[in-house]
Write a protein that holds these residues in place. Structure first.
Motif, PDB file in Angstrom:
ATOM      1  N   ASP A   1       5.459   8.811   0.370  1.00 44.30           N
ATOM      2  CA  ASP A   1       4.238   8.754   0.686  1.00 44.30           C
ATOM      3  C   ASP A   1       3.571   9.925  -0.057  1.00 44.30           C
ATOM      4  O   ASP A   1       2.146  10.282   0.262  1.00 44.30           O
ATOM      5  CB  ASP A   1       4.002   8.881   2.352  1.00 44.30           C
ATOM      6  CG  ASP A   1       4.790  10.173   2.749  1.00 44.30           C
ATOM      7  OD1 ASP A   1       5.214  10.901   1.827  1.00 44.30           O
ATOM      8  OD2 ASP A   1       4.928  10.373   3.869  1.00 44.30           O
TER       9      ASP A   1
ATOM     10  N   CYS B   1       8.662  -0.904   4.012  1.00 46.44           N
ATOM     11  CA  CYS B   1       7.361  -1.048   4.333  1.00 46.44           C
ATOM     12  C   CYS B   1       7.203  -2.493   4.710  1.00 46.44           C
ATOM     13  O   CYS B   1       7.585  -3.404   4.315  1.00 46.44           O
ATOM     14  CB  CYS B   1       6.492  -0.838   3.202  1.00 46.44           C
ATOM     15  SG  CYS B   1       6.618   0.982   2.784  1.00 46.44           S
TER      16      CYS B   1
ATOM     17  N   GLN C   1       2.081   4.010   1.866  1.00 50.41           N
ATOM     18  CA  GLN C   1       2.203   4.137   3.570  1.00 50.41           C
ATOM     19  C   GLN C   1       3.067   5.524   3.620  1.00 50.41           C
ATOM     20  O   GLN C   1       3.507   6.053   2.885  1.00 50.41           O
ATOM     21  CB  GLN C   1       2.643   3.043   4.123  1.00 50.41           C
ATOM     22  CG  GLN C   1       2.102   1.601   3.712  1.00 50.41           C
ATOM     23  CD  GLN C   1       2.528   0.481   4.517  1.00 50.41           C
ATOM     24  OE1 GLN C   1       3.009   0.615   5.726  1.00 50.41           O
ATOM     25  NE2 GLN C   1       2.713  -0.457   3.834  1.00 50.41           N
ATOM     26  N   LYS C   2       2.772   5.917   4.964  1.00 45.70           N
ATOM     27  CA  LYS C   2       3.613   7.150   5.428  1.00 45.70           C
ATOM     28  C   LYS C   2       5.041   6.484   5.769  1.00 45.70           C
ATOM     29  O   LYS C   2       5.153   5.262   5.919  1.00 45.70           O
ATOM     30  CB  LYS C   2       2.991   7.491   6.906  1.00 45.70           C
ATOM     31  CG  LYS C   2       1.774   8.358   6.853  1.00 45.70           C
ATOM     32  CD  LYS C   2       1.649   9.590   6.153  1.00 45.70           C
ATOM     33  CE  LYS C   2       2.395  10.634   7.222  1.00 45.70           C
ATOM     34  NZ  LYS C   2       2.556  11.834   6.428  1.00 45.70           N
TER      35      LYS C   2
ATOM     36  N   ASP D   1       4.569  -4.481   4.296  1.00 49.01           N
ATOM     37  CA  ASP D   1       3.827  -5.409   3.617  1.00 49.01           C
ATOM     38  C   ASP D   1       4.493  -5.596   2.211  1.00 49.01           C
ATOM     39  O   ASP D   1       3.899  -6.090   1.323  1.00 49.01           O
ATOM     40  CB  ASP D   1       2.598  -4.864   3.418  1.00 49.01           C
ATOM     41  CG  ASP D   1       2.256  -3.310   2.834  1.00 49.01           C
ATOM     42  OD1 ASP D   1       3.335  -2.904   2.780  1.00 49.01           O
ATOM     43  OD2 ASP D   1       1.248  -2.904   2.199  1.00 49.01           O
TER      44      ASP D   1
ATOM     45  N   LYS E   1       0.737  -1.341  -0.151  1.00 52.20           N
ATOM     46  CA  LYS E   1       0.019   0.091  -0.064  1.00 52.20           C
ATOM     47  C   LYS E   1       0.932   1.269  -0.145  1.00 52.20           C
ATOM     48  O   LYS E   1       1.962   1.157   0.262  1.00 52.20           O
ATOM     49  CB  LYS E   1      -0.800  -0.039   1.235  1.00 52.20           C
ATOM     50  CG  LYS E   1      -1.661  -1.238   1.192  1.00 52.20           C
ATOM     51  CD  LYS E   1      -2.519  -1.285   2.787  1.00 52.20           C
ATOM     52  CE  LYS E   1      -3.045  -2.483   2.834  1.00 52.20           C
ATOM     53  NZ  LYS E   1      -2.360  -3.717   2.941  1.00 52.20           N
TER      54      LYS E   1
ATOM     55  N   TYR F   1      -2.040  11.882   1.624  1.00 54.05           N
ATOM     56  CA  TYR F   1      -1.317  12.381   2.799  1.00 54.05           C
ATOM     57  C   TYR F   1      -0.633  13.546   3.126  1.00 54.05           C
ATOM     58  O   TYR F   1      -0.853  14.230   4.102  1.00 54.05           O
ATOM     59  CB  TYR F   1       0.205  11.340   3.056  1.00 54.05           C
ATOM     60  CG  TYR F   1      -0.468   9.762   3.199  1.00 54.05           C
ATOM     61  CD1 TYR F   1      -1.033   9.373   4.163  1.00 54.05           C
ATOM     62  CD2 TYR F   1       0.220   8.982   2.488  1.00 54.05           C
ATOM     63  CE1 TYR F   1      -1.253   8.166   4.640  1.00 54.05           C
ATOM     64  CE2 TYR F   1      -0.413   7.670   2.805  1.00 54.05           C
ATOM     65  CZ  TYR F   1      -0.872   7.274   3.720  1.00 54.05           C
ATOM     66  OH  TYR F   1      -1.024   5.893   4.031  1.00 54.05           O
TER      67      TYR F   1
ATOM     68  N   TYR G   1      -4.430   3.770   0.960  1.00 55.44           N
ATOM     69  CA  TYR G   1      -3.787   4.820   1.994  1.00 55.44           C
ATOM     70  C   TYR G   1      -3.924   4.497   3.370  1.00 55.44           C
ATOM     71  O   TYR G   1      -5.166   4.551   3.790  1.00 55.44           O
ATOM     72  CB  TYR G   1      -4.383   6.305   1.723  1.00 55.44           C
ATOM     73  CG  TYR G   1      -3.848   6.572   0.235  1.00 55.44           C
ATOM     74  CD1 TYR G   1      -2.663   7.341   0.117  1.00 55.44           C
ATOM     75  CD2 TYR G   1      -4.548   6.574  -0.682  1.00 55.44           C
ATOM     76  CE1 TYR G   1      -2.360   7.891  -1.109  1.00 55.44           C
ATOM     77  CE2 TYR G   1      -4.267   6.998  -2.033  1.00 55.44           C
ATOM     78  CZ  TYR G   1      -3.135   7.619  -2.109  1.00 55.44           C
ATOM     79  OH  TYR G   1      -2.733   8.151  -3.461  1.00 55.44           O
ATOM     80  N   GLN G   2      -3.393   3.940   4.215  1.00 57.08           N
ATOM     81  CA  GLN G   2      -3.294   3.576   5.562  1.00 57.08           C
ATOM     82  C   GLN G   2      -3.154   4.903   6.436  1.00 57.08           C
ATOM     83  O   GLN G   2      -2.553   5.962   6.146  1.00 57.08           O
ATOM     84  CB  GLN G   2      -2.139   2.503   6.000  1.00 57.08           C
ATOM     85  CG  GLN G   2      -2.664   1.182   4.964  1.00 57.08           C
ATOM     86  CD  GLN G   2      -1.761   0.074   5.755  1.00 57.08           C
ATOM     87  OE1 GLN G   2      -0.574   0.346   6.099  1.00 57.08           O
ATOM     88  NE2 GLN G   2      -2.418  -1.163   5.692  1.00 57.08           N
ATOM     89  N   TYR G   3      -3.825   4.691   7.649  1.00 61.75           N
ATOM     90  CA  TYR G   3      -3.689   5.879   8.671  1.00 61.75           C
ATOM     91  C   TYR G   3      -3.906   7.468   8.205  1.00 61.75           C
ATOM     92  O   TYR G   3      -3.450   8.165   8.681  1.00 61.75           O
ATOM     93  CB  TYR G   3      -2.423   5.691   9.153  1.00 61.75           C
ATOM     94  CG  TYR G   3      -1.866   4.291   9.562  1.00 61.75           C
ATOM     95  CD1 TYR G   3      -2.665   3.522  10.412  1.00 61.75           C
ATOM     96  CD2 TYR G   3      -0.716   3.820   8.695  1.00 61.75           C
ATOM     97  CE1 TYR G   3      -2.301   2.214  10.815  1.00 61.75           C
ATOM     98  CE2 TYR G   3      -0.407   2.352   9.239  1.00 61.75           C
ATOM     99  CZ  TYR G   3      -1.039   1.695  10.181  1.00 61.75           C
ATOM    100  OH  TYR G   3      -1.027   0.423  10.374  1.00 61.75           O
TER     101      TYR G   3
END
Length: 480
Positions: free
Chosen positions: A186, A353, A41-42, A355, A39, A67, A112-114
């Protein structure tokens, strides 16, 4: 009340119990060897908060994706998004409504997580800048449609024969910053968004070729067959089968990249996997993998030279695997310019990351190179060998850059461990010569690092000579 009554389940645990049960079912169902497509991610905090790295993890002019959307300092870049999107729509004869509906059919939020679009006040203000969408999904689709069209127009007009001031209405210094923004990990958008917005395969490939050429990469990976979109409700979950801890995924190069940064990484790693690894002995494959994060303490170029090791450039491009044989260390050609740190540090963050199943190829290469380069003299040797193409102001700037990257720690990989062991074995037979060179370098760094230290050394030497002369004439007067 019964004193032995069971305590109530905490609310936070009860709310997440169903999710935890689903995770448990996946683990018990044998899916531990499967991983979702990476994904967006930050940047990990332990990397983003480092003062010397922070500037490379922050977009400077334009935000892409979700983000960095709420950062006020990046809103000035929205006028370029609007302008380039309008140009792209005009050039491709498409309508905003049609493209938005095409993007809206898919759920992109899981990429986009979080990120929470409703709780952040700055984000709510940003949403109003983009209009008044009816739902979060409408908003996300609108942002990605705008960003995707903007990126495609930017890349299409980034050909070396195109005048950016004329075609993109932007000065060259700002254009350089936009291309650096496209490298931030990100600050990415899903590659499938670009596919949906550009149905002309030849046009898309040309955009990707321009993207790589901007960063000095001539070869372009092939695009795979289009896979189901991550987050599409009617599609199956995209999974990557991990072939084992010590083996690179054979399927890694199949299918479309996750985003542009992923595509750039694939281009840097273009190789025949079997050819690269055929010289690695079977015995090192059964070596127990170290669980420690470490550096590859191989020795600087000056130390290698003292041990009789020569460095040569590899004939093939875009390969980050060195080789060592018969006292010759072969290294890939590396162009170092103002974008190099953006590329490598964001690729390192991407490889970290959780994943993303990979063998830390880019990270290991940087740790390897940071061990070889300590002083400007090391850079000079690599430059004279045609391995480093220095487009910075001096060799010292290149040395300083790799000294910054020396703080990167990665798990040991088999190939670099084998090269390190071979070089250390070579060192054992040349230890005395290496110690002599080390003492010489320490003396040089102590007494010749600046004009003032040279003057001080000269003055001290002159003082010793005069003292000796005075003592001599005291013991042996002139009359005698």
């Amino acid at each position: 009340m019964n004193s032995e009554e069971e305590p109530a389940v905490p609310s936070w645990l009860e709310e997440n119990w169903e999710r935890l049960e689903q995770v448990g079912k996946k683990l018990s169902g044998g899916e531990v060897n499967k991983g979702s497509s990476p994904k967006i991610q930050k940047i990990p905090l332990y990397m983003a908060e480092r003062v010397e790295f922070r500037r490379y993890y922050e977009p400077q002019l334009i935000s892409f994706g979700l983000y960095h959307l709420s950062k006020q300092q990046l809103l000035q870049g929205k006028r370029y998004k609007d302008l380039w999107t309008a140009m792209y729509l005009q050039n491709t004869n498409q309508r905003v409504r049609d493209l938005h509906l095409r993007i809206r059919r898919h759920d992109w939020r899981p990429f986009y997580q979080y990120v929470e679009l409703s709780r952040d006040s700055d984000t709510r203000e940003t949403i109003s800048v983009y209009g008044n969408p009816r739902s979060k999904d409408d908003f996300v689709a609108g942002v990605l449609m705008l960003d995707g069209c903007c990126v495609l127009q930017l890349l299409e007009k980034s050909d070396s024969s195109v005048d950016p001031k004329q075609e993109l209405k932007i000065s060259i210094d700002k254009l350089v910053r936009v291309h650096q923004d496209l490298l931030v990990m990100d600050n990415q958008i899903p590659f499938q968004v670009l596919r949906l917005l550009c149905e002309d395969e030849a046009r898309l490939k040309k955009c990707l070729q321009n993207f790589l050429q901007v960063h000095g990469i001539e070869t372009t990976p092939k695009l795979g067959k289009q896979k189901p979109y991550f987050g599409q409700q009617e599609a199956q979950e995209i999974v990557v089968i991990v072939q084992g801890d010590d083996q690179q995924d054979n399927d890694e190069d199949e299918g479309d990249p996750v985003h542009l940064l992923d595509y750039l990484r694939k281009a840097l790693l273009m190789r025949d996997h079997n050819t690269i690894h055929k010289e690695i002995e079977i015995k090192i494959k059964i070596r127990r993998r170290s669980l420690h994060l470490r550096k590859y303490r191989i020795g600087t170029i000056q130390e290698l030279k003292a041990a009789g090791i020569r460095v040569k450039k590899l004939s093939c491009n875009n390969v980050v695997y060195p080789s060592f044989n018969n006292g010759i260390l072969q290294l890939p050609v590396l162009t170092v310019d103002g974008t190099t740190a953006y590329i490598f540090l964001n690729l390192v963050a991407y490889e970290m990351c959780p994943d993303f199943h990979n063998n830390f190829e880019i990270s290991s290469f940087l740790v390897f190179m940071s061990s070889l380069i300590d002083q400007p003299e090391d850079v000079k040797e690599l430059r004279m060998a045609g391995i480093i193409v220095n487009e910075l102001a001096s060799d010292k700037e290149v040395a300083d850059l790799f000294n910054k990257m020396d703080s990167i720690l990665v798990p040991e990989t088999l190939l670099f461990a084998e090269i390190r062991d071979q070089i250390h074995s070579h060192f054992e037979s040349k230890r005395g010569r290496i110690k002599a060179l080390t003492w010489t370098r320490e003396a040089y760094n102590t007494f010749f690092r600046s004009p003032w230290t040279i003057i001080a050394l000269f003055a001290a030497t002159l003082g010793l000579v005069l003292t000796f002369i005075q003592t001599w004439f005291t013991i042996h007067p002139k009359d005698s």
